[in-house]
Design an enzyme around this catalytic site. Sequence first.
Site, PDB file in Angstrom:
ATOM      1  CG  ASP A   1      -3.114  -6.644   1.925  1.00 32.31           C
ATOM      2  OD1 ASP A   1      -3.177  -5.241   1.646  1.00 32.31           O
ATOM      3  OD2 ASP A   1      -2.262  -7.184   1.962  1.00 32.31           O
TER       4      ASP A   1
ATOM      5  CG  MET B   1       6.726  -4.141   0.605  1.00 31.26           C
ATOM      6  SD  MET B   1       6.855  -2.079   0.723  1.00 31.26           S
ATOM      7  CE  MET B   1       7.328  -1.800  -0.978  1.00 31.26           C
ATOM      8  NE  ARG B   2      -1.105  -8.850  -1.793  1.00 37.87           N
ATOM      9  CZ  ARG B   2      -0.969  -9.619  -0.702  1.00 37.87           C
ATOM     10  NH1 ARG B   2      -1.094  -9.250   0.538  1.00 37.87           N
ATOM     11  NH2 ARG B   2      -0.361 -10.674  -0.719  1.00 37.87           N
ATOM     12  CB  ALA B   3      -0.756  -0.961  -0.260  1.00 36.19           C
TER      13      ALA B   3
ATOM     14  CB  VAL C   1      -2.385  -2.907  -5.441  1.00 40.31           C
ATOM     15  CG1 VAL C   1      -3.722  -2.409  -6.134  1.00 40.31           C
ATOM     16  CG2 VAL C   1      -2.252  -4.439  -5.216  1.00 40.31           C
TER      17      VAL C   1
END
Length: 694
Positions: free
Chosen positions: A193, A274-276, A279
Amino acid sequence: MSTRYPFTAVVGMDDLRLALLLNAVSPAVGGVLVRGEKGTAKSTAVRALAELLPAVPVVAGCRFSCDPASPDPGCPDGPHEAGPGAERAARMVELPVGASEDRLVGSLDIERALAEGVKAFEPGLLADAHRGILYVDEVNLLHDHLIDLLLDAAAMGFSNVEREGVSVRHAARFLLVGTMNPEEGELRPQLLDRFGLTVEVAASRDPEQRVEVVRRRLAFEDDPAAFAARWADEEAELRGRIVAARSLLPQVTLGDAVLLQIAATCAAFEVDGMRADIVMARTATALAAWAGRTGVTSEDVRQAALLALPHRRRRSPFDAPGLDEDKLDETLEQFKGEDPDPDPDPEPDGPDDGGPGDGGPGDGGPGGGGPDGGGIPPQGDGPAPEDVPAPEEAPVPEPAPQRAGAGERAAVKAAEPFRTKVLSVPGLGEGAAGRRSRARTEHGRTTGSTRPRGALTKLHLAATVQAAAPHQKTRGRTGRGLVVRRDDLRQATREGREGNLVLFAVDASGSMAARQRMSAVKGAVLSLLLDAYQRRDKVGLVTFRGRDAEVALPPTSSVDAAAARLEQLPTGGRTPLSAGLLKAHDVLRVERLRDPSRRPLLVVVTDGRATGGRAAGDPVALAARAARLHAAEGTASVVVDCETGPVRLGLAGRLALELGGTAVTLDELRADAIAGLVRDVQTGHAGHASRRAA
């Protein structure tokens, strides 16, 4: 300086080249993880990217590559005065798999720090890579603690070195690129991730494209300088396009409709955290800048999803990365709003345009990207000899479907895996870092001190002071500092966890197929494989049925390969238990020679019956004799008793006694049912040792 293969001469690999260039335009995307089979030019493409990056202005003499326009106020070499500075080429720094923590983050001169109280800091690879590329080949083989340090620095933009009261912090912003061969083992989902984008690469099956790869590779090896000169114009044009996209990037806007599409897509594919979303937003913005637009379109969002989401939607280690494109299109269409009006200038036209030129060598020029080429030339090369990965173990070929022969039943599906209790090897090892058994490691709790052998890596401060204190008068100490010599230094000894070799010996005979037991057995082994993946073990698989045993999977770090072999395993025939144990003994003997520090754990999955084999004699006696070979060598072992029904013979328990291990039933293997299994394993070994001593 050796000549690198030109980026614009790489054949195919459209997604890989697009992902690399997007990170060159916007390093905030978060780096690229390149997954693929060996020999697919992964390393060649990454190394070629460094030649495309613009020159970097730096403060003259600064070891941390500070920007003269805005130097780091906390730079260890600072403070820096305002000035024009100097320019140097962008660096590509390679992190070796066997690197130490000191090599990565830097090291302190402990002797000067104690004696003079100064921060004598030697920068590491993170400092060298600042404002450049940090490349990690075979990132899946890197120790977990190094990956954690690496990804933390990449996410925060700086590196902290804390050691014995001395603290150093410096900027560390770089383009992170990792390559890996999934056959050699997977990265943990938490680490996957942290990479912004992931690309799957494979060698082309098109004969004409493969011919072009060979032709260009041979031409490059014959005369690297001349070959690079043929592509110089295309390289310069692509370099200029990167600079233009970087300049345009701050002007790109994300509309509310596009943000809604991004959020809806991440929610639809159930990615964690929430990283997706972040990104995807950064990637879509970089795609727009790369296409020469100031507005992000739905097509940018779609391309960003294909690069940013596949590795984030894996629900278990045995799930293959991927994305359902039909579902993606449906989601984007459902939440489609007004696309922003792109710039009227059609040049460049986005990621699918013709690229930075044409008329080059080979296929008529470096222009003309593929379907997802992102305006990047579709050329390429085969890997140089030094680019072909050298894995720890032989690559695992794809398993061929096994046919059920006479007296055999076709393979059955495994039952749903479950969480198992930890099985560990007794004693204290010194193997590779992992999460299974106790071991002396570089990281963990401090248990004592010793004189360092070679370079000092972990100082035991109290022991060092204690060693130096009696000699202060004879050394003429007059100031406040402690007079410390190298003989006084003490290395801290630490205890942590190691990874083991877990070898499964699975009974696939007819007795195991009775009452549909094999589905439950496969589910149990799959559960143990999942546990081995999480604990960073190597695994191997021996199966026995009919008249003999075979090594279904040599010891490897790829639990995916073991799961695939297990899934296709048919059952039937007699039970050559002794052959299975002897085959396991041979595998462990060879592995001890290859990797003597990695301790084995033998897991025998059987009902304990022994009904035949190639060897003449009583099958039960032969099995007992083979089991005693393992016990004599001190191999830790667990027998998973697969016997069912109201009447039980207890044969698996007797086998466990001969092995000097312990036996557990399938029901007891579950984590919520066997509190104390580790204690039983250790007690079984201690009791066996006592019996031998008596």
